[in-house]
Design a protein around this motif. Structure first.
Motif, short mmCIF file in Angstrom:
data_model
loop_
_atom_site.label_atom_id
_atom_site.label_comp_id
_atom_site.label_asym_id
_atom_site.label_seq_id
_atom_site.Cartn_x
_atom_site.Cartn_y
_atom_site.Cartn_z
N GLU A 231 0.52 -1.16 0.00
CA GLU A 231 0.58 0.09 -0.02
C GLU A 231 0.64 1.33 0.36
O GLU A 231 0.96 2.54 0.98
N ALA A 232 1.26 0.65 -0.89
CA ALA A 232 2.58 2.54 -0.87
C ALA A 232 2.39 3.74 -1.62
O ALA A 232 3.44 3.32 -2.78
N LEU A 233 1.05 3.43 -2.40
CA LEU A 233 0.63 4.33 -3.95
C LEU A 233 1.63 5.81 -3.46
O LEU A 233 1.73 6.31 -4.93
N ASP A 234 1.58 6.68 -2.77
CA ASP A 234 2.49 7.64 -2.94
C ASP A 234 4.32 7.66 -3.57
O ASP A 234 4.67 8.65 -4.23
N VAL A 235 4.75 6.35 -2.83
CA VAL A 235 6.13 6.50 -3.11
C VAL A 235 6.10 5.57 -4.64
O VAL A 235 6.69 5.80 -5.59
N LEU A 236 5.19 5.29 -4.59
CA LEU A 236 4.97 4.07 -6.26
C LEU A 236 4.51 4.73 -7.31
O LEU A 236 4.83 5.00 -9.27
N LEU A 237 3.79 6.25 -7.18
CA LEU A 237 2.98 6.74 -8.13
C LEU A 237 4.12 7.18 -9.38
O LEU A 237 4.24 7.44 -10.45
N PRO A 238 5.55 7.93 -8.47
CA PRO A 238 6.06 9.01 -9.28
C PRO A 238 7.16 7.88 -10.15
O PRO A 238 7.63 8.12 -11.57
N ILE A 239 7.13 6.66 -9.95
CA ILE A 239 8.02 5.70 -9.81
C ILE A 239 7.09 4.99 -11.54
O ILE A 239 7.38 4.74 -13.02
N ALA A 240 5.57 5.14 -11.34
CA ALA A 240 4.71 4.66 -12.16
C ALA A 240 4.69 5.42 -13.70
O ALA A 240 4.78 5.73 -15.00
N ALA A 241 4.97 7.00 -13.13
CA ALA A 241 4.61 8.05 -13.88
C ALA A 241 5.91 8.21 -15.00
O ALA A 241 5.48 8.33 -16.27
N GLY A 242 7.02 7.71 -14.63
CA GLY A 242 8.27 8.59 -14.68
C GLY A 242 8.16 6.81 -15.76
O GLY A 242 8.76 7.25 -17.20
N GLY A 243 7.88 5.99 -15.38
CA GLY A 243 8.25 4.66 -16.75
C GLY A 243 7.31 5.05 -17.44
O GLY A 243 7.75 4.61 -18.85
N ALA A 285 14.56 -4.37 -20.71
CA ALA A 285 15.21 -4.13 -20.52
C ALA A 285 15.03 -3.05 -19.17
O ALA A 285 15.15 -2.47 -17.77
N ILE A 286 14.68 -1.92 -20.30
CA ILE A 286 13.88 -0.83 -19.67
C ILE A 286 13.10 -1.21 -18.71
O ILE A 286 12.77 -1.14 -17.16
N GLY A 287 11.67 -2.48 -18.47
CA GLY A 287 11.42 -2.67 -18.03
C GLY A 287 10.84 -3.03 -16.59
O GLY A 287 10.87 -3.46 -15.51
N ALA A 288 12.83 -4.16 -16.91
CA ALA A 288 13.16 -4.98 -16.05
C ALA A 288 13.56 -3.95 -14.57
O ALA A 288 13.21 -4.25 -13.46
N GLY A 289 14.21 -3.05 -15.11
CA GLY A 289 14.91 -1.91 -14.22
C GLY A 289 13.69 -1.70 -13.39
O GLY A 289 14.03 -0.96 -11.69
N ILE A 290 12.37 -1.07 -13.73
CA ILE A 290 11.59 -0.20 -13.92
C ILE A 290 11.12 -1.17 -12.26
O ILE A 290 10.89 -1.10 -11.29
N GLU A 291 11.06 -2.78 -13.04
CA GLU A 291 10.29 -3.85 -11.78
C GLU A 291 11.67 -3.17 -10.87
O GLU A 291 11.20 -3.01 -9.48
N VAL A 292 12.69 -3.55 -10.45
CA VAL A 292 14.09 -3.78 -9.76
C VAL A 292 13.41 -2.14 -9.20
O VAL A 292 13.37 -1.95 -7.45
N VAL A 293 13.22 -1.26 -9.82
CA VAL A 293 12.84 0.22 -8.39
C VAL A 293 11.63 0.09 -8.05
O VAL A 293 11.83 0.51 -6.37
N VAL A 294 11.31 -0.35 -8.27
CA VAL A 294 9.47 -0.85 -7.56
C VAL A 294 9.79 -2.12 -6.03
O VAL A 294 9.62 -1.13 -5.22
N GLU A 295 10.74 -2.64 -6.87
CA GLU A 295 11.16 -3.41 -5.28
C GLU A 295 12.20 -3.07 -4.85
O GLU A 295 11.91 -2.75 -3.30
N HIS A 296 13.38 -2.22 -5.07
CA HIS A 296 13.53 -1.91 -3.73
C HIS A 296 13.15 -0.12 -3.15
O HIS A 296 12.75 -0.07 -2.10
N ALA A 297 11.94 0.59 -3.80
CA ALA A 297 11.03 1.09 -3.05
C ALA A 297 10.36 1.08 -2.07
O ALA A 297 9.50 0.69 -0.94
N VAL A 298 10.22 -0.33 -2.13
CA VAL A 298 9.05 -1.30 -1.02
C VAL A 298 10.25 -2.48 -0.18
O VAL A 298 9.44 -3.12 0.63
#
Length: 393
Positions: A231-243, A285-298
């Motif tokens: 439930e970390a929407l505030d952290v993940l929203l910038p990642i989703a928007a940037g991706g 790999a861009i998609g894989a990188g976004i997944e890594v950033v998401v996992e790091h954020a949580v």
């Protein structure tokens, strides 16, 4: 039942477009792309950067090279009869086997299943080249037979790789890669197959779209899972928007220029076609990188913020740089237009050092690059029209 001989299609054929079978072929290859990306995510999230990148590049080569060889063959010889369709479906079965072997090849350096799938794909293509040789004469026949012989020799090398000492497999892999890359160069040194420039450009463009679509799908699943679990929407929203901005910009930039206008002969087409290995691998790999950033954020990735950010910025910057290198630069006018993509690539790479909002900043830079490029092109066209009007007056 007798079938017509397989003869080359015309390079000047009008309205030459991708077939439903080719689109189906591409979609099945994306299964392997997704597997490679998934393994890259696990490796980077655990901090195994060197092994992860090496494994990813190796397994991606196998699926990319098989896709590319089929694509160029089909552009020249697709007659869409029953034997052709069956051989293509066998290649699809091979890539699915290859996909099943990616985790073992990636993690354990066990290439047995992957090589079996790869050999299935390549033997089916060998049969296609032999059929093409039976329908040709002279230089065209020798070209087709050289392709078939090269494929058989390379496949013997891949099978022999399975019995090589484990510590030497990665180096022998590079030798076999070089051998594979030489086959088209040697086969077509005296005769160019009748590949269709517009069809080839469309096929590459469609695969780029499919890979970018896989990037969006993987990123969406990663964000959704993180939201459901943390439930970390505030952290993940910038990642989703940037991706999302990165993927949108990647699509826009790739299709900004008509690539087929540059594909006049093998001299231009071979570097262009080979260079797409980097473009396709970077896009996935861009998609894989976004997944890594998401996992790091949580808190699920055991790496630094900088390392997580680099997993996105490096492939995104690489994608932009190689799109510029392979065809965009040939259509740019003036230093300002030429500088847009290299500058954007450097700026996206630098975004990795901006902390938790790195993906958002990278997306904004990519969007700015698109806006700047569109503005400069529009300005150049307007100035050209103005000059023409002045000459007429």
């Amino acid at each position: 039942m007798a079938y017509a001989p397989m003869t080359a299609r015309s390079r000047d054929e009008a309205h030459r477009t991708a077939t439903p079978l080719e689109l189906f072929f591409d979609l099945c290859f994306v299964v392997a792309v997704a597997q490679a990306g998934r393994q890259l995510v696990h490796a980077l999230a655990e901090g195994h950067v060197g092994a992860g990148i090496t494994g990813y590049l190796f397994v991606f080569f196998g699926l990319w090279w098989a896709w590319m060889n089929f694509t160029w063959f089909a552009s020249a010889y697709d007659i869409d009869d029953v034997p052709y369709r069956v051989a293509t479906l066998v290649q699809i079965a091979g890539v699915l086997v290859y996909s099943a072997g990616i985790p073992r090849a990636f993690n354990d350096n066990d290439w047995t299943v992957a090589v079996i799938g790869y050999v299935v794909m390549r033997l089916a293509l060998t049969a296609q080249w032999l059929r093409a040789a039976a329908g040709e004469t002279g230089a065209a026949r020798r070209c087709a037979l050289t392709y078939a012989a090269g494929l058989v020799l390379c496949q013997a090398g891949w099978v022999a790789l399975l019995w090589a000492p484990e510590g030497s497999r990665r180096w022998l892999f590079l030798v076999l890669v070089a051998a594979e890359l030489l086959v088209p160069v040697v086969a077509e040194r005296r005769h160019q197959t009748n590949w269709h420039p517009h069809h080839i450009a469309e096929r590459y463009g469609l695969f780029t779209v499919i890979v970018l679509g896989e990037t969006i799908a993987a990123s969406t699943v990663a964000v959704q899972s993180a939201i459901d679990e943390h439930e970390a929407l505030d952290v993940l929203l910038p990642i989703a928007a940037g991706g999302l901005l990165l993927v949108f910009a990647a699509w826009w930039i790739y299709f900004a220029v008509p690539a087929h206008d540059r594909l006049g002969s093998n001299r231009e087409a071979i570097p262009w076609g080979y260079g797409h290995y980097v473009i396709f691998a970077a896009a996935a790999a861009i998609g894989a990188g976004i997944e890594v950033v998401v996992e790091h954020a949580v808190g699920k990735a055991h790496i630094s913020t900088l390392s997580a950010n680099l997993s996105v910025s490096v492939p995104a910057a690489t994608f932009l740089a190689f799109v510029w290198l392979l065809h965009s630069r040939h259509f740019k006018r003036g230093p300002a237009q030429q500088a847009v993509l290299p500058t954007a690539a450097a700026a996206i790479l630098a975004c990795a050092w901006t902390g938790t909002y790195a993906v958002l900043w990278a997306g904004l830079v990519a969007a700015a690059a698109v806006a700047t490029g569109v503005t400069l092109v529009h300005r150049t066209r307007s100035e050209g029209v103005k000059r023409q009007e002045e000459v007429r007056s």
